[in-house]
Design an enzyme around this catalytic site. Structure first.
Site, PDB file in Angstrom:
ATOM      1  N   HIS A 117       0.843  -1.197   0.000  1.00 45.26           N
ATOM      2  CA  HIS A 117       0.000   0.000   0.000  1.00 45.26           C
ATOM      3  C   HIS A 117       0.877   1.246   0.000  1.00 45.26           C
ATOM      4  O   HIS A 117       1.965   1.265   0.564  1.00 45.26           O
ATOM      5  CB  HIS A 117      -0.981   0.016   1.171  1.00 45.26           C
ATOM      6  CG  HIS A 117      -0.357  -0.106   2.525  1.00 45.26           C
ATOM      7  ND1 HIS A 117       0.197  -1.296   2.996  1.00 45.26           N
ATOM      8  CD2 HIS A 117      -0.195   0.795   3.522  1.00 45.26           C
ATOM      9  CE1 HIS A 117       0.661  -1.099   4.222  1.00 45.26           C
ATOM     10  NE2 HIS A 117       0.443   0.160   4.554  1.00 45.26           N
ATOM     11  N   LEU A 118       0.374   2.265  -0.660  1.00 45.05           N
ATOM     12  CA  LEU A 118       1.052   3.553  -0.763  1.00 45.05           C
ATOM     13  C   LEU A 118       0.180   4.600  -0.074  1.00 45.05           C
ATOM     14  O   LEU A 118      -1.001   4.732  -0.393  1.00 45.05           O
ATOM     15  CB  LEU A 118       1.254   3.925  -2.239  1.00 45.05           C
ATOM     16  CG  LEU A 118       1.892   5.285  -2.517  1.00 45.05           C
ATOM     17  CD1 LEU A 118       3.354   5.302  -2.078  1.00 45.05           C
ATOM     18  CD2 LEU A 118       1.785   5.624  -4.008  1.00 45.05           C
TER      19      LEU A 118
END
Length: 157
Positions: A117-118
């Site tokens: 995830h960013l």
């Protein structure tokens, strides 16, 4: 290149894979938190907020990849396309002074959710993002931010 060793504990249930499944009552991501989605990536308002950076967004691949070492390049492209859209939407609708992105891999890299995830954070002068801790947000408050970003994105893509 080879896949990395999995760090997820036995019996781990991925909270990001649940974004497309059954919502958990009063916790976690809701369908209305989603601000953008295509065939490879989904962007949504994060359920954990930092006090001076409300409405930050997480972008995840729509398939489960534990970290950057497993993430195929075609998914990375779509994640960063979504990050750029999110950054433009935040600048326009939140009136923030800047944007930070952040991504963690493996325990030593401070990863604590075992799905790539960013983070995309709205930034403000002296917001002390890196000096504060996050806490759970209210789903109704998240909807306010999700509606702003989702509307901007629909109008601009």
């Amino acid at each position: 290149m080879t896949a990395s060793f999995s760090h997820k504990p036995e019996g781990y249930e991925c909270p990001f894979c649940r974004v497309w499944g059954i919502e958990q009552p009063n916790q976690g991501t809701k369908q209305w938190d989603i601000i953008y989605q295509n065939e490879k990536a989904t962007a949504f308002i994060a359920s954990k907020w930092w006090p001076n950076n409300k409405g930050h967004v997480l972008i995840v691949p729509n398939q489960h990849f534990e970290n950057i070492f497993e993430l195929p390049a075609d998914y990375a492209v779509e994640i960063h396309r979504a990050a750029q859209l999110t950054a433009f939407a935040m600048k326009s609708t939140y009136g923030c002074d800047g944007i930070s992105t952040r991504q963690h891999n493996e325990p030593a890299g401070n990863q604590d959710v075992w799905h790539y995830h960013l983070h995309v954070y709205p930034r403000y002068v002296n917001d002390q993002l890196y000096l504060t801790k996050g806490s759970q947000s209210d789903p109704d408050e998240r909807a306010f931010y999700a509606n702003k970003l989702r509307s901007w994105i629909k109008e601009n893509i």
